[in-house]
Design a protein around this motif. Structure first.
Motif, PDB file in Angstrom:
ATOM      1  N   GLU A 190      12.850  25.029  30.063  1.00  0.00           N
ATOM      2  CA  GLU A 190      13.038  26.132  31.001  1.00  0.00           C
ATOM      3  C   GLU A 190      14.463  26.091  31.556  1.00  0.00           C
ATOM      4  N   LEU A 191      15.055  27.252  31.771  1.00  0.00           N
ATOM      5  CA  LEU A 191      16.404  27.322  32.317  1.00  0.00           C
ATOM      6  C   LEU A 191      16.305  27.708  33.795  1.00  0.00           C
ATOM      7  N   PRO A 192      16.507  26.756  34.708  1.00  0.00           N
ATOM      8  CA  PRO A 192      16.375  27.064  36.134  1.00  0.00           C
ATOM      9  C   PRO A 192      17.576  27.849  36.652  1.00  0.00           C
ATOM     10  N   SER A 193      17.355  28.591  37.719  1.00  0.00           N
ATOM     11  CA  SER A 193      18.495  29.212  38.407  1.00  0.00           C
ATOM     12  C   SER A 193      19.170  28.133  39.244  1.00  0.00           C
ATOM     13  N   LEU A 194      20.472  28.180  39.282  1.00  0.00           N
ATOM     14  CA  LEU A 194      21.222  27.146  39.982  1.00  0.00           C
ATOM     15  C   LEU A 194      22.068  27.753  41.086  1.00  0.00           C
ATOM     16  N   PRO A 195      22.109  27.105  42.256  1.00  0.00           N
ATOM     17  CA  PRO A 195      23.001  27.573  43.322  1.00  0.00           C
ATOM     18  C   PRO A 195      24.454  27.289  42.947  1.00  0.00           C
ATOM     19  N   GLU A 239      16.260  18.735  30.132  1.00  0.00           N
ATOM     20  CA  GLU A 239      16.185  19.241  31.501  1.00  0.00           C
ATOM     21  C   GLU A 239      17.476  18.977  32.266  1.00  0.00           C
ATOM     22  N   ALA A 240      18.087  17.816  32.040  1.00  0.00           N
ATOM     23  CA  ALA A 240      19.376  17.534  32.676  1.00  0.00           C
ATOM     24  C   ALA A 240      20.421  18.555  32.237  1.00  0.00           C
ATOM     25  N   LEU A 241      20.452  18.866  30.945  1.00  0.00           N
ATOM     26  CA  LEU A 241      21.389  19.878  30.450  1.00  0.00           C
ATOM     27  C   LEU A 241      21.104  21.232  31.072  1.00  0.00           C
ATOM     28  N   SER A 242      19.822  21.572  31.227  1.00  0.00           N
ATOM     29  CA  SER A 242      19.483  22.877  31.812  1.00  0.00           C
ATOM     30  C   SER A 242      19.958  22.983  33.255  1.00  0.00           C
ATOM     31  N   HIS A 243      20.118  21.839  33.926  1.00  0.00           N
ATOM     32  CA  HIS A 243      20.640  21.815  35.296  1.00  0.00           C
ATOM     33  C   HIS A 243      22.156  21.594  35.325  1.00  0.00           C
ATOM     34  N   ALA A 244      22.787  21.739  34.165  1.00  0.00           N
ATOM     35  CA  ALA A 244      24.252  21.646  34.059  1.00  0.00           C
ATOM     36  C   ALA A 244      24.767  20.271  34.473  1.00  0.00           C
ATOM     37  N   LYS A 245      24.049  19.223  34.052  1.00  0.00           N
ATOM     38  CA  LYS A 245      24.476  17.862  34.372  1.00  0.00           C
ATOM     39  C   LYS A 245      25.001  17.160  33.118  1.00  0.00           C
ATOM     40  N   PRO A 246      26.096  16.420  33.233  1.00  0.00           N
ATOM     41  CA  PRO A 246      26.601  15.652  32.102  1.00  0.00           C
ATOM     42  C   PRO A 246      25.707  14.450  31.839  1.00  0.00           C
ATOM     43  N   LEU A 247      25.689  14.004  30.596  1.00  0.00           N
ATOM     44  CA  LEU A 247      24.823  12.895  30.209  1.00  0.00           C
ATOM     45  C   LEU A 247      25.616  11.748  29.614  1.00  0.00           C
ATOM     46  N   GLN A 284      28.456  22.349  32.131  1.00  0.00           N
ATOM     47  CA  GLN A 284      28.404  23.772  31.780  1.00  0.00           C
ATOM     48  C   GLN A 284      28.196  23.961  30.283  1.00  0.00           C
ATOM     49  N   ASN A 285      28.829  23.112  29.485  1.00  0.00           N
ATOM     50  CA  ASN A 285      28.610  23.188  28.035  1.00  0.00           C
ATOM     51  C   ASN A 285      27.149  22.894  27.689  1.00  0.00           C
ATOM     52  N   GLY A 286      26.570  21.919  28.371  1.00  0.00           N
ATOM     53  CA  GLY A 286      25.181  21.564  28.109  1.00  0.00           C
ATOM     54  C   GLY A 286      24.221  22.676  28.487  1.00  0.00           C
ATOM     55  N   ARG A 287      24.465  23.310  29.608  1.00  0.00           N
ATOM     56  CA  ARG A 287      23.596  24.415  30.025  1.00  0.00           C
ATOM     57  C   ARG A 287      23.680  25.577  29.031  1.00  0.00           C
ATOM     58  N   SER A 288      24.869  25.859  28.544  1.00  0.00           N
ATOM     59  CA  SER A 288      25.025  26.917  27.541  1.00  0.00           C
ATOM     60  C   SER A 288      24.277  26.558  26.259  1.00  0.00           C
ATOM     61  N   ALA A 320       9.173  18.874  41.215  1.00  0.00           N
ATOM     62  CA  ALA A 320      10.138  18.375  42.195  1.00  0.00           C
ATOM     63  C   ALA A 320      11.363  17.736  41.552  1.00  0.00           C
ATOM     64  N   MET A 321      11.331  17.550  40.234  1.00  0.00           N
ATOM     65  CA  MET A 321      12.462  16.902  39.577  1.00  0.00           C
ATOM     66  C   MET A 321      13.735  17.723  39.657  1.00  0.00           C
ATOM     67  N   GLY A 322      13.595  19.036  39.797  1.00  0.00           N
ATOM     68  CA  GLY A 322      14.780  19.885  39.872  1.00  0.00           C
ATOM     69  C   GLY A 322      15.716  19.473  40.988  1.00  0.00           C
ATOM     70  N   ASN A 323      15.162  19.113  42.132  1.00  0.00           N
ATOM     71  CA  ASN A 323      16.007  18.695  43.251  1.00  0.00           C
ATOM     72  C   ASN A 323      16.768  17.416  42.926  1.00  0.00           C
ATOM     73  N   LEU A 324      16.132  16.504  42.198  1.00  0.00           N
ATOM     74  CA  LEU A 324      16.815  15.269  41.819  1.00  0.00           C
ATOM     75  C   LEU A 324      17.939  15.543  40.819  1.00  0.00           C
ATOM     76  N   TYR A 325      17.658  16.389  39.839  1.00  0.00           N
ATOM     77  CA  TYR A 325      18.722  16.735  38.889  1.00  0.00           C
ATOM     78  C   TYR A 325      19.904  17.382  39.615  1.00  0.00           C
ATOM     79  N   ARG A 326      19.603  18.289  40.530  1.00  0.00           N
ATOM     80  CA  ARG A 326      20.688  18.978  41.234  1.00  0.00           C
ATOM     81  C   ARG A 326      21.516  18.025  42.092  1.00  0.00           C
TER      82      ARG A 326
END
Length: 344
Positions: free
Chosen positions: A144-149, A255-263, A309-313, A228-234
């Motif tokens: 799933e692709l979450p909306s991000l602030p 899921e980390a990529l969907s939250h635009a996080k580097p791995l 950002q590359n991961g989310r794309s 609740a994991m979304g808050n941790l990823y963010r």
């Protein structure tokens, strides 16, 4: 189409198999499928058989060649139903060779189709069972692709939080990052490590708890619900994967990529299927490489932003859950068609 999902775990479990089953169930329903999930670890065999018989599905869809597959194999023989198995990791990398091999081989050989998350899993299966490779199709995991602030890029040398989402069992190797991150913490006191995930192996979990007492910069948060994991990823700056094996695609990595996080992840087949070096994250092979790349990520917020950002794309374009469910529905129709043609 009436489909029974035979799941090793489902609810309230928060491991990768449970997340996969719940996602596929949800999107199959959106496509008009009638779906019922049978949870192997919560139901006796007789109860499961009676429930499947009462539901009268067109086919069975099991997850994991041993945990779900052997049950699907037994039910299918009793009720004369076709079944498929989604290979999820340890079935291909461990259960084909250890004490579970007889049951796993029987389950795989009885399936009309097998599903792998990536082509390399299909090839690895073919090394063990050449006849199975031609019956195996590749359907990538969805996410799933979450909306991000909108968040500002953090300034140089601020705190850096590493997040390691993983069930506590040896194959996840969660003790590995502690020593190199401790060395980094001595240089950069703002570095923290958060470990989150269910206890799967009690003995290994006890080792982890003992080790954490020596590393005050690291904390174990226990089991956190998937919602609740979304808050941790963010809140994290870098997401880790230290697994020794992955069966194609880790839900946590996607899921980390969907939250635009580097791995920063182990250089193994499952992670290489998603992470491209210095594009969506970084891969490491040993402690020294982990240390160097963790330091680079911790001290370069612009790099973290670009990789994220590359991961989310990537996941937006290649791994939508709708496409995953559509591929399964097409496969179900193919299997039912084959059975009808055989019985005609």
């Amino acid at each position: 189409m009436r489909v029974c999902l035979i799941a090793p775990n489902y609810f309230p479990a928060e491991n990768g198999n449970a997340v996969t089953v719940r996602r596929i169930e949800r999107h199959l329903r959106l496509l008009g499928c009638e779906v019922r999930v049978f949870q192997v670890d919560k139901m006796a065999g007789e109860e499961l058989l009676a429930g499947v018989k009462e539901f009268a599905p067109d086919l069975l869809h099991a997850f994991h060649g041993y945990h779900g597959g052997r049950m699907a194999h037994a039910i299918a023989e009793e009720l004369k139903l076709p079944y498929l198995i989604t290979l999820t990791g340890t079935d291909v990398y461990q259960a084909l060779d250890d004490h579970r091999s007889f049951d796993t081989h029987a389950a795989l050989k009885g399936a009309v189709r097998l599903v792998a998350f990536h082509a390399y899993v299909k090839r690895r299966l073919g090394e063990h069972l050449p006849s199975m490779e031609e019956r195996t199709v590749v359907i990538p995991q969805g996410v799933e692709l979450p909306s991000l602030p909108a968040l500002p890029v953090p300034a140089q040398n601020e705190e850096c939080t590493f997040l390691l989402p993983a069930g506590l069992r040896p194959v996840k190797n969660v003790l590995f990052p502690l020593q190199p991150l401790a060395a980094l913490h001595a240089l950069y006191p703002g570095i923290k490590l958060l470990l989150v995930g269910p206890v799967i192996d009690a003995g290994y979990a006890a080792e982890v708890m003992d080790a954490l007492e020596q590393y005050p910069f690291a904390r174990y948060l226990g089991t956190v619900g998937h919602d609740a994991m979304g808050n941790l990823y963010r809140s994290a700056d870098v997401v880790l994967n230290s697994s020794l094996i992955e069966g194609g695609m880790s839900n946590a990595v996607l899921e980390a990529l969907s939250h635009a996080k580097p791995l920063l992840v182990t250089d193994i087949e499952g992670n290489r299927s998603i992470i491209k070096e210095c594009h969506t994250g970084m891969l490491y092979r040993d402690v020294g490489e982990f240390y160097r790349k963790a330091e680079h990520l911790a001290t370069d917020p612009a790099l973290r932003e670009r990789l994220g950002q590359n991961g989310r794309s990537l996941v937006r374009d290649k791994y939508p859950p709708e496409r995953e469910a559509e591929a399964y529905l097409e496969l179900y129709r193919e299997i039912v068609g084959l059975v009808k043609a055989t019985n005609a």
